[in-house]
Design an enzyme around this catalytic site. Structure first.
Site, PDB file in Angstrom:
ATOM      1  N   LEU A  75      -5.389   4.164  19.563  1.00 52.77           N
ATOM      2  CA  LEU A  75      -4.932   4.778  18.308  1.00 52.77           C
ATOM      3  C   LEU A  75      -4.316   6.158  18.531  1.00 52.77           C
ATOM      4  CD1 LEU A  75      -7.939   3.779  16.006  1.00 52.77           C
ATOM      5  CD2 LEU A  75      -5.725   2.604  16.277  1.00 52.77           C
ATOM      6  N   LYS A  84       7.969   1.830  11.736  1.00 53.50           N
ATOM      7  CA  LYS A  84       8.444   1.807  13.125  1.00 53.50           C
ATOM      8  C   LYS A  84       8.696   0.360  13.555  1.00 53.50           C
ATOM      9  CE  LYS A  84       7.234   2.737  17.805  1.00 53.50           C
ATOM     10  NZ  LYS A  84       6.697   1.399  18.116  1.00 53.50           N
ATOM     11  N   HIS A 135      -0.973   5.611  13.796  1.00 49.30           N
ATOM     12  CA  HIS A 135      -2.003   4.763  13.177  1.00 49.30           C
ATOM     13  C   HIS A 135      -2.802   5.574  12.146  1.00 49.30           C
ATOM     14  CE1 HIS A 135      -1.742   2.838  17.334  1.00 49.30           C
ATOM     15  NE2 HIS A 135      -1.422   1.844  16.543  1.00 49.30           N
ATOM     16  N   GLY A 184       3.424   0.165   9.533  1.00 45.81           N
ATOM     17  CA  GLY A 184       4.393   1.205   9.867  1.00 45.81           C
ATOM     18  C   GLY A 184       5.831   0.707   9.821  1.00 45.81           C
ATOM     19  N   VAL A 243       5.799   8.088  12.421  1.00 48.56           N
ATOM     20  CA  VAL A 243       5.338   9.402  12.881  1.00 48.56           C
ATOM     21  C   VAL A 243       5.929   9.646  14.272  1.00 48.56           C
ATOM     22  CG1 VAL A 243       3.331  10.820  13.461  1.00 48.56           C
ATOM     23  CG2 VAL A 243       3.212   9.200  11.547  1.00 48.56           C
ATOM     24  N   GLN A 261       8.789  -6.360  11.706  1.00 49.04           N
ATOM     25  CA  GLN A 261       7.428  -6.851  11.452  1.00 49.04           C
ATOM     26  C   GLN A 261       7.047  -6.653   9.986  1.00 49.04           C
ATOM     27  OE1 GLN A 261       3.943  -6.206  14.143  1.00 49.04           O
ATOM     28  NE2 GLN A 261       3.480  -4.568  12.719  1.00 49.04           N
TER      29      GLN A 261
HETATM   30  P1  AMP Z   1       0.181  -1.422  16.791  1.00 47.75           P
HETATM   31  O1  AMP Z   1      -1.182  -0.956  17.135  1.00 47.75           O
HETATM   32  O2  AMP Z   1       1.265  -0.857  17.681  1.00 47.75           O
HETATM   33  O3  AMP Z   1       0.280  -2.908  16.593  1.00 47.75           O
HETATM   34  O4  AMP Z   1       0.508  -0.793  15.365  1.00 47.75           O
HETATM   35  C1  AMP Z   1      -0.356  -0.969  14.277  1.00 47.75           C
HETATM   36  C2  AMP Z   1       0.307  -0.449  13.037  1.00 47.75           C
HETATM   37  O5  AMP Z   1       0.618   0.935  13.211  1.00 47.75           O
HETATM   38  C3  AMP Z   1       1.637  -1.162  12.728  1.00 47.75           C
HETATM   39  O6  AMP Z   1       1.752  -1.338  11.326  1.00 47.75           O
HETATM   40  C4  AMP Z   1       2.653  -0.179  13.264  1.00 47.75           C
HETATM   41  O7  AMP Z   1       3.915  -0.285  12.628  1.00 47.75           O
HETATM   42  C5  AMP Z   1       1.980   1.153  12.929  1.00 47.75           C
HETATM   43  N1  AMP Z   1       2.535   2.211  13.795  1.00 47.75           N
HETATM   44  C6  AMP Z   1       2.647   2.202  15.142  1.00 47.75           C
HETATM   45  N2  AMP Z   1       3.258   3.311  15.580  1.00 47.75           N
HETATM   46  C7  AMP Z   1       3.554   4.045  14.466  1.00 47.75           C
HETATM   47  C8  AMP Z   1       4.190   5.310  14.243  1.00 47.75           C
HETATM   48  N3  AMP Z   1       4.672   6.036  15.241  1.00 47.75           N
HETATM   49  N4  AMP Z   1       4.295   5.740  12.966  1.00 47.75           N
HETATM   50  C9  AMP Z   1       3.815   4.999  11.928  1.00 47.75           C
HETATM   51  N5  AMP Z   1       3.203   3.810  12.072  1.00 47.75           N
HETATM   52  C10 AMP Z   1       3.071   3.333  13.325  1.00 47.75           C
END
Ligand code: AMP
Length: 282
Positions: free
Chosen positions: A30, A146, A34, A144, A173, A150
């Protein structure tokens, strides 16, 4: 913060939890991106649930799955810090019980971008998100921007399966210099980290051109890719400008009556990074 493992433990913890319930699924390791999702949920919901589950079915490359960073202890601290009430850390057998035979597949939106370059990836994402939502039954779920494609796939999935959950998109972020936060950044060497900055710099260059009135997809794409292409540490997987609603490719001239998504995926050594921005007429 309560930590739960099985679906039964999760449901137990949720039984007397005040509603509305907000949920943010993650693959852990995290970071502040996140945490932005968790804080947004905590500000809008009485109970916030986060999950940490590295979902094997969304990895099309077995080496990528093996090298995905993990840190259960750090995740526990960061989740608690950011207002999570229930942290769900299931085992693979909790999400994929023996004999499971159901895959969720969203067509159309998954044909391009990451869908084209990572075969099967979005089936894995849609399948795990459907299962996680079914287990938590949240009022709101936070994702996110990002991972823009998805987010679009999940909105489609929730609409098509008539799931009574509101999907909330949360802005990306970034590090102070512009690099989008990602668990995968931890795998970059210092040199690669410096090179990766060309991704957000390229997106910024594209936005600047758009604001100056440039509407040629070719010129905008060139602004995005120039600094990435010339860096020997980076290889573009894709760099595309598509309709932000349908993810269909743009024509050569971008019209002012829609929002356009510039999406890019870049290999930095073995590490694949994605980023995007949306441009639209004021
Ligand atoms: P992940 O653990 O990479 O699968 O991401 C989990 C959630 O966090 C997903 O909805 C991502 O889009 C979001 N997320 C990952 N990186 C960022 C970021 N830099 N800013 C905002 N949300 C993010």
């Amino acid at each position: 913060m309560k930590i739960v493992r099985t679906v039964a433990e999760l449901r137990d913890a949720l039984a007397d939890a005040p509603r509305p319930v907000g949920f943010a699924p993650t693959m852990g390791f995290l970071h502040a991106g996140h945490q932005r999702l968790f804080r947004r949920s905590a500000s809008e919901c009485a109970t916030t649930v986060a999950s940490v589950f590295v979902n094997p079915t969304q990895f099309n490359d077995p080496d990528d799955l093996l090298s995905y960073p993990r840190d259960a202890e750090g995740d526990t601290k960061r989740a608690a810090q950011a207002g999570v009430d229930i942290l769900w850390m299931p085992a693979e057998s909790d999400i994929y019980p023996a004999g499971n035979a159901t895959t969720v597949s969203v067509s159309g939106l998954t044909d391009r971008l990451c869908g084209a370059s990572r075969p099967g990836h979005f089936d894995g994402v849609a399948t795990v998100v459907a299962r996680l939502l079914a287990a938590v039954l949240p009022d709101n779920a936070y994702f996110g921007e990002k991972d823009f494609q998805q987010l679009a796939v999940i909105r489609r999935l929730v609409a098509d399966l008539l799931l009574p959950v509101t999907i909330v998109g949360v802005p990306t972020v970034r590090e102070p210099d512009g690099l989008a936060l990602s668990s995968r950044n931890s795998r970059l060497s210092l040199e690669q980290r410096a090179a990766a900055l060309a991704i957000s710099t390229g997106l910024k260059a594209l936005q600047d051109e758009w604001e100056q009135g440039v509407r040629s997809a070719g010129s905008l794409r060139k602004a995005l890719t120039e600094a990435i292409d010339t860096n020997p540490l980076l290889t573009i997987d894709y760099a595309e400008i598509v309709d932000a609603a349908t993810l269909e490719p743009s024509g050569e001239i971008l019209t002012d009556n829609r929002a356009w998504l510039a999406a890019v995926a870049v290999f930095c050594g073995e590490v694949r990074l994605i980023d995007n921005c949306v441009v639209e007429a004021a």
